[in-house]
Design a protein around this motif. Structure first.
Motif, short mmCIF file in Angstrom:
data_model
loop_
_atom_site.label_atom_id
_atom_site.label_comp_id
_atom_site.label_asym_id
_atom_site.label_seq_id
_atom_site.Cartn_x
_atom_site.Cartn_y
_atom_site.Cartn_z
N LEU A 174 0.83 -1.20 0.00
CA LEU A 174 0.00 0.00 0.00
C LEU A 174 0.87 1.25 0.00
O LEU A 174 0.58 2.22 -0.70
N ILE A 175 1.96 1.23 0.77
CA ILE A 175 2.84 2.38 0.87
C ILE A 175 3.65 2.55 -0.42
O ILE A 175 3.80 3.66 -0.94
N THR A 176 4.17 1.45 -0.94
CA THR A 176 5.02 1.53 -2.13
C THR A 176 4.24 1.99 -3.36
O THR A 176 4.82 2.61 -4.26
N ALA A 177 2.94 1.70 -3.41
CA ALA A 177 2.12 2.17 -4.54
C ALA A 177 1.88 3.66 -4.36
O ALA A 177 0.80 4.11 -4.03
N SER A 178 2.94 4.45 -4.56
CA SER A 178 2.89 5.89 -4.35
C SER A 178 3.59 6.62 -5.49
O SER A 178 4.69 6.24 -5.87
N ARG A 179 2.94 7.66 -5.99
CA ARG A 179 3.57 8.50 -7.00
C ARG A 179 3.95 9.85 -6.42
O ARG A 179 4.87 10.50 -6.88
N LYS A 180 3.21 10.29 -5.41
CA LYS A 180 3.48 11.56 -4.75
C LYS A 180 3.81 11.29 -3.29
O LYS A 180 3.39 10.28 -2.72
N SER A 181 4.53 12.22 -2.65
CA SER A 181 4.87 12.04 -1.24
C SER A 181 3.61 11.95 -0.40
O SER A 181 3.57 11.26 0.62
N HIS A 182 2.54 12.62 -0.84
CA HIS A 182 1.28 12.55 -0.12
C HIS A 182 0.71 11.13 -0.11
O HIS A 182 0.18 10.68 0.91
N ASP A 183 0.82 10.41 -1.25
CA ASP A 183 0.37 9.00 -1.30
C ASP A 183 1.10 8.18 -0.25
O ASP A 183 0.52 7.34 0.44
N LEU A 184 2.39 8.43 -0.15
CA LEU A 184 3.26 7.70 0.78
C LEU A 184 2.80 7.92 2.21
O LEU A 184 2.66 6.98 3.00
N TRP A 185 2.57 9.19 2.55
CA TRP A 185 2.12 9.52 3.90
C TRP A 185 0.72 8.95 4.17
O TRP A 185 0.49 8.33 5.21
N ALA A 186 -0.20 9.16 3.24
CA ALA A 186 -1.59 8.75 3.47
C ALA A 186 -1.71 7.25 3.66
O ALA A 186 -2.45 6.77 4.53
N GLY A 187 -0.97 6.46 2.86
CA GLY A 187 -1.01 5.01 3.00
C GLY A 187 -0.53 4.56 4.37
O GLY A 187 -1.12 3.67 5.00
N SER A 188 0.54 5.21 4.87
CA SER A 188 1.07 4.87 6.20
C SER A 188 0.11 5.31 7.29
O SER A 188 -0.18 4.56 8.23
N PHE A 189 -0.37 6.54 7.18
CA PHE A 189 -1.20 7.12 8.23
C PHE A 189 -2.52 6.38 8.39
O PHE A 189 -2.96 6.11 9.51
N LEU A 190 -3.15 6.04 7.27
CA LEU A 190 -4.47 5.40 7.34
C LEU A 190 -4.43 4.08 8.10
O LEU A 190 -5.29 3.82 8.94
N ILE A 191 -3.43 3.25 7.82
CA ILE A 191 -3.35 1.95 8.50
C ILE A 191 -3.11 2.14 10.00
O ILE A 191 -3.76 1.51 10.84
N SER A 192 -2.18 3.04 10.35
CA SER A 192 -1.89 3.32 11.76
C SER A 192 -3.13 3.88 12.46
O SER A 192 -3.48 3.46 13.57
N TYR A 193 -3.80 4.80 11.80
CA TYR A 193 -4.99 5.44 12.37
C TYR A 193 -6.10 4.42 12.61
O TYR A 193 -6.74 4.41 13.67
N LEU A 194 -6.33 3.55 11.64
CA LEU A 194 -7.42 2.57 11.75
C LEU A 194 -7.19 1.62 12.93
O LEU A 194 -8.10 1.33 13.71
N LEU A 195 -5.96 1.10 13.05
CA LEU A 195 -5.65 0.20 14.16
C LEU A 195 -5.77 0.92 15.51
O LEU A 195 -6.33 0.39 16.47
N LYS A 196 -5.24 2.13 15.55
CA LYS A 196 -5.26 2.89 16.80
C LYS A 196 -6.69 3.17 17.26
O LYS A 196 -7.04 2.97 18.42
N GLU A 197 -7.52 3.64 16.32
CA GLU A 197 -8.90 3.97 16.66
C GLU A 197 -9.71 2.73 17.03
O GLU A 197 -10.60 2.79 17.88
N ALA A 198 -9.41 1.60 16.39
CA ALA A 198 -10.16 0.37 16.67
C ALA A 198 -9.88 -0.16 18.07
O ALA A 198 -10.79 -0.62 18.76
N VAL A 199 -8.61 -0.11 18.51
CA VAL A 199 -8.27 -0.72 19.80
C VAL A 199 -8.29 0.28 20.96
O VAL A 199 -8.23 -0.13 22.12
#
Length: 619
Positions: free
Chosen positions: A19-44
């Motif tokens: 998910l992270i590697t499929a990035s063309r812009k630095s924003h894609d890179l950040w968003a892919g990382s942030f979303l997974i971390s955010y989802l796990l954090k909010e769930a638990v």
């Protein structure tokens, strides 16, 4: 009444790297990382105050911290829970549902309802479907054996690994999801083609035709079909071509995205600096002392047609620079437009490149066209983890890692003008200006080592004497550091820096493997241990005294020579250097090189180190 047992429970979202590697812009890179971390954090997060649950990784302190826009929770959560078997099953299922529904609702509010209400052709439903199904949540639990936590952990790890490996794509279904059953034919042998699925566009028996839109897969990830395609417009040209014109900052011409990649691209877009901005950060720092030059640069770019294209309402730069009020207007210009080469291909205003170059010549300073990407990871963490045999010891480690995560943000963003993408546990990914990158990497591993000193002492006390000095039982970090031209494909750069990190691990750990890739794709790479960092800094300071001809001649000489001994290598190296810089300087430089290779066993490595030092200085 159900019998309650103490379980070790783990939940993870694997395949995050894709998910992270499929990035063309630095924003894609950040968003892919942030979303997974955010989802796990909010769930638990709701579980942290429950009496029957005790978090191990991450420490519950990290779940309480609200770090804006930073992925700071690793993609694996581990805790103990006292519950019945049925309650464990219900918890796992509820966490999985929570993660998927949070993602869908988050993107729906952020994107579908606000940013592109004109989406039609059933794309809203398809986007929601793709979002709900791309996250592969895996969870498992095993009874916690009394006084044998490590054995329980090993069983749980094996079970989770089995579940990961046994989750295979179902080739009977489009996108591996049960959209349309293709049991009678298998179009995946050579890939899905338009002709093979065209009939599903027009087949009246297909209940949800908006799920199957065309033969084109996402140009970013290549995994899912694109949005807004129809039987009559199977490339979705009506939708995408309009977006390329209206949203030039968001989309590159030719991009056609699936729902997941479109969500990544548009999620909180506008606040994350581009790699070009990172590259030119040091130049913007320099311009603080030259207000007249700043005004001239701004006026040059304002003279371009459609000037609004080049100015943002909100500065998209690194956090540290946002504090510089005297650069307020300059910071609204992305660093890309400060680089003259970018304007050379602009048919409307090629004179802008020349006018910017004239300003820079007067300053005797040019913006860099390259940035640094840093990837770091703790060495042999599994070996040390297994020596911390009870939950309290592992929680102590978890707490220290939580504190380290917070410190990393300060090091990257406050002290080295970078932008942190994620820092979870012992993993770090950051973008930095070239000038600060190696210093930042050194400071991060120093913080890691010092933060875990007490834990290391506990580990050492459990070891027999013959193992106490082994690196694998000390808390060290290795990293990959790549200096890359700002227009290189980001997914290529990401794969390369991962390769560098792995080379650092394979070549002895406790080191950084680093190098550069130029616009021409010419490259140089090597590694240094952290103990050699200060010697490299000296080489960096002396590298401008050494002419390029020395590098060229010595590289050609040592590449041709075989089986030379250390004494011969030193004499040849010194003889060539003496001709270029004189005897006194030659002796100084040779002594510095000896701190990197005391016996001159590997002269080519020393030359590569010198090449990288000169590259850094040039930028």
């Amino acid at each position: 009444m159900s019998i309650k047992t103490k379980y070790l429970f783990q939940i993870t979202i694997p395949s995050v790297q894709k998910l992270i590697t499929a990035s063309r812009k630095s924003h894609d890179l950040w968003a892919g990382s942030f979303l997974i971390s955010y989802l796990l954090k909010e769930a638990v997060k709701p579980l942290k105050d429950k009496e029957n649950i005790e978090f191990i990784f991450p420490h519950e302190d990290l779940l309480e911290k609200e770090e804006d826009e930073i992925a700071n929770v690793p993609n694996k959560i581990l805790f103990t829970i006292e519950a019945s078997k049925d309650e464990i099953k219900e918890l796992g299922q509820n966490l999985e549902k929570s993660i998927k529904s949070k993602l869908k609702n988050l993107i729906k509010a952020e994107f579908i309802e606000e940013k592109l209400p004109e989406m039609k052709c059933g794309s809203k439903e398809l986007m929601e479907y793709q979002l709900e199904n791309f996250v592969n949540v895996i969870w498992g639990a095993v009874p916690l054996e009394e006084n044998n936590y490590i054995a329980s952990l090993d069983k749980l790890d094996k079970y989770i690994a089995y579940k990961k490996s046994s989750t295979l794509p179902n080739r009977r279904f489009i996108e591996s999801y049960k959209l349309i059953d293709l049991e009678e034919e298998n179009p995946f042998v050579e890939g899905l083609s338009f002709e093979q699925i065209y009939k599903y566009f027009i087949d009246e028996e297909v209940k949800e035709p908006h799920f199957v839109k065309g033969a084109y897969r996402c140009t970013l990830c290549g995994d899912r079909i694109i949005l807004e395609a129809t039987g009559n417009d199977y490339k979705g040209n009506c939708f995408w071509e309009d977006l390329w014109k209206k949203e030039e900052k968001l989309f590159t011409k030719g991009e056609r995205l699936c729902g997941v990649c479109l969500a990544k691209r548009t999620f909180k877009f506008g606040g994350f600096p581009s790699v070009s901005e990172i590259a030119t950060t040091t130049f913007k720092i320099f311009l603080k002392d030259y207000p007249k030059a700043v005004r001239e640069i701004i006026n040059v770019i304002k003279s371009a047609e459609n000037e609004k294209k080049y100015f943002s309402e909100i500065p998209q730069t690194v956090p540290k620079l946002q504090e510089e009020s005297q650069l307020k207007e300059l910071l609204k210009i992305d660093g890309e437009y400060l680089i003259p080469q970018v304007w050379e291909t602009d048919e409307e205003r090629p004179d802008i490149a020349r006018r910017l170059t004239d300003i820079y010549k007067k300053l005797n300073k040019f913006p860099s066209d390259s940035f640094a990407i840093l990837l770091m990871d703790g060495d042999s963490m599994g070996a040390k983890l297994r020596l911390l045999e009870d939950i309290k010891e592992q929680k102590d480690l978890s707490k220290k890692l939580s504190e380290f995560t917070t410190e990393v943000k300060k090091i990257v963003e406050n002290e080295n003008y970078g932008k942190l993408i994620y820092a979870g546990g012992d993993d770090v990914l950051a973008l930095l200006p070239i000038e600060f990158a190696l210093k930042c990497a050194y400071e991060i591993q120093e913080k890691f080592r010092k933060k875990l000193t007490e834990i290391e002492e506990k580990v050492q006390n459990k070891l027999p004497n013959e193992k106490k000095d082994k690196t694998e039982y000390k808390f060290t970090m290795s990293g990959g550091l790549l200096f890359a031209y700002h227009k290189l494909p980001l997914n290529y750069v990401l794969n390369k820096v991962r390769e560098f990190e792995q080379k650092a691990k394979n070549s002895g750990k406790n080191r950084v493997y680093f190098g550069y890739i130029k616009h021409s794709l010419a490259y140089t790479e090597t590694s240094i241990s952290w103990n050699e960092y200060k010697a490299f800094k000296e080489i960096l300071n002396k590298s401008n005294q050494i002419p390029n001809t020395f590098i060229t001649q010595s590289y050609e000489l040592f590449r041709e020579l075989e089986n030379t001994n250390s004494e011969m290598n030193e004499k040849l190296f010194k003889s060539l250097l003496k001709r270029k810089v004189g005897e006194e300087k030659s002796n100084e430089i040779i002594e510095t090189f000896k701190r990197l290779d005391n016996q001159f066993k590997d002269p080519l490595r020393l030359i590569n180190i010198l090449k990288i030092a000169k590259y850094i200085n040039k930028r």
